[in-house]
Design a protein around this motif. Structure first.
Motif, short mmCIF file in Angstrom:
data_model
loop_
_atom_site.label_atom_id
_atom_site.label_comp_id
_atom_site.label_asym_id
_atom_site.label_seq_id
_atom_site.Cartn_x
_atom_site.Cartn_y
_atom_site.Cartn_z
N GLY A 1 -70.08 -61.11 9.45
CA GLY A 1 -70.90 -61.19 10.64
C GLY A 1 -70.76 -59.91 11.43
O GLY A 1 -69.64 -59.43 11.68
N ALA A 2 -71.88 -59.33 11.79
CA ALA A 2 -71.87 -58.00 12.42
C ALA A 2 -70.96 -57.91 13.65
O ALA A 2 -70.13 -57.00 13.73
CB ALA A 2 -73.30 -57.59 12.76
N ASN B 1 -75.73 -64.83 8.71
CA ASN B 1 -74.49 -65.38 9.25
C ASN B 1 -74.63 -65.39 10.77
O ASN B 1 -74.41 -64.39 11.43
CB ASN B 1 -73.32 -64.49 8.80
CG ASN B 1 -71.99 -65.15 8.96
OD1 ASN B 1 -71.86 -66.17 9.61
ND2 ASN B 1 -70.97 -64.56 8.37
N ALA B 2 -74.98 -66.54 11.33
CA ALA B 2 -75.34 -66.60 12.74
C ALA B 2 -74.50 -67.59 13.54
O ALA B 2 -74.80 -67.88 14.68
CB ALA B 2 -76.82 -66.99 12.86
N ALA C 1 -70.51 -69.36 14.75
CA ALA C 1 -69.34 -68.94 15.51
C ALA C 1 -68.44 -67.99 14.72
O ALA C 1 -67.80 -67.12 15.30
CB ALA C 1 -68.55 -70.16 15.95
N LEU C 2 -68.37 -68.13 13.41
CA LEU C 2 -67.50 -67.27 12.61
C LEU C 2 -68.02 -65.84 12.50
O LEU C 2 -67.28 -64.94 12.10
CB LEU C 2 -67.32 -67.86 11.21
CG LEU C 2 -66.51 -69.15 11.15
CD1 LEU C 2 -66.58 -69.74 9.75
CD2 LEU C 2 -65.08 -68.92 11.58
N ALA C 3 -69.28 -65.62 12.83
CA ALA C 3 -69.86 -64.29 12.71
C ALA C 3 -69.65 -63.44 13.95
O ALA C 3 -69.95 -62.26 13.95
CB ALA C 3 -71.37 -64.41 12.44
N THR C 4 -69.13 -64.05 14.99
CA THR C 4 -68.94 -63.34 16.26
C THR C 4 -67.51 -63.59 16.73
O THR C 4 -66.63 -63.86 15.94
CB THR C 4 -69.96 -63.84 17.30
OG1 THR C 4 -69.72 -65.22 17.59
CG2 THR C 4 -71.39 -63.66 16.81
N SER C 5 -67.33 -63.56 18.04
CA SER C 5 -66.01 -63.83 18.58
C SER C 5 -65.82 -65.30 18.91
O SER C 5 -64.70 -65.75 19.11
CB SER C 5 -65.79 -63.01 19.85
OG SER C 5 -66.84 -63.30 20.75
N MET C 6 -66.94 -66.07 18.96
CA MET C 6 -66.78 -67.47 19.30
C MET C 6 -68.05 -68.29 19.14
O MET C 6 -68.07 -69.24 18.39
CB MET C 6 -66.24 -67.62 20.72
CG MET C 6 -65.82 -69.00 21.08
SD MET C 6 -64.93 -68.90 22.64
CE MET C 6 -64.76 -70.61 22.97
N TYR C 7 -69.13 -67.97 19.83
CA TYR C 7 -70.29 -68.86 19.88
C TYR C 7 -71.34 -68.62 18.82
O TYR C 7 -72.19 -69.45 18.60
CB TYR C 7 -70.97 -68.77 21.26
CG TYR C 7 -70.24 -69.51 22.34
CD1 TYR C 7 -70.40 -70.88 22.50
CD2 TYR C 7 -69.37 -68.85 23.18
CE1 TYR C 7 -69.72 -71.56 23.48
CE2 TYR C 7 -68.68 -69.53 24.17
CZ TYR C 7 -68.86 -70.88 24.30
OH TYR C 7 -68.18 -71.56 25.27
#
Length: 189
Positions: free
Chosen positions: A47-48, A167-168, A170-176
């Motif tokens: 996730g970017a 990949n959109a 919660a795992l693709a970012t820091s949380m949400y």
């Protein structure tokens, strides 16, 4: 509670190993910039936004290790931060967020030196503050996406399903997450 794919405890970074999902939940500990390079390269972190955060934390870890080894000085601080960032950037050369994050860490290192700070520990703490700021900014941005999207989705009569691509979550970012953030916010509400 939403999963956090990346977090810091002391001077160690922890990642959910996304290569093991969905069969197994495994958390790996990252203590060196080489380990972070490998984790980014092997798609442990995906996730970017999460990849960018991993790169920033990798720069911080590199500075901590060089400080502990006694090779980091105020005179070579910006150069060493740049070297570590450039190295991490090679783990996924097409990852825009990775390049953005390590460049941001470069800029912070240069600004810290330009401020006249000569205490190397304080310089490294400045990198940590930037990583924490990036993490907070990502959480806030994703939550805002979620709030706005949830408001819109709640206006749709008989809304039942959502389809996203890429990949959109919660795992693709820091949380949400990004595209899935409205679903998480709707669940919270």
């Amino acid at each position: 509670m939403l999963p956090k794919p990346i977090w810091l405890e002391g001077e160690r970074v922890f990642l959910i190993d996304q290569t093991k999902l969905p069969v197994q939940l495994e958390v790996i500990e990252i203590c060196t910039e080489e380990q972070m390079w490998d984790a980014i390269k092997r798609l442990v972190v995906r996730g970017a936004p999460a990849i960018g955060l991993a790169g920033a934390f990798g720069v911080y870890i590199g500075a901590v290790r060089k400080l502990e080894a006694g090779v980091l000085t105020a005179e070579n601080f910006a150069e060493e931060v740049h070297k570590t960032g450039a190295y991490l950037d090679t783990s996924r050369p097409t990852a825009v967020n990775l390049h953005w994050a390590v460049s941001r860490m470069d800029n912070v290192a240069e600004a810290l030196i330009a401020s006249g700070e000569q205490n190397v520990q304080k310089l490294v703490q400045g990198l940590l503050r930037e990583c924490e700021a990036m993490l907070d900014e990502d959480i806030a941005a994703c939550r805002a996406i979620g709030e706005y999207g949830a408001d819109l989705l709640e206006q749709i009569p008989d809304f039942h399903a959502m389809l996203t691509h890429c990949n959109a979550g919660a795992l693709a970012t820091s949380m949400y997450g990004t595209a899935l953030a409205p679903a998480y916010i709707m669940q919270e509400r």
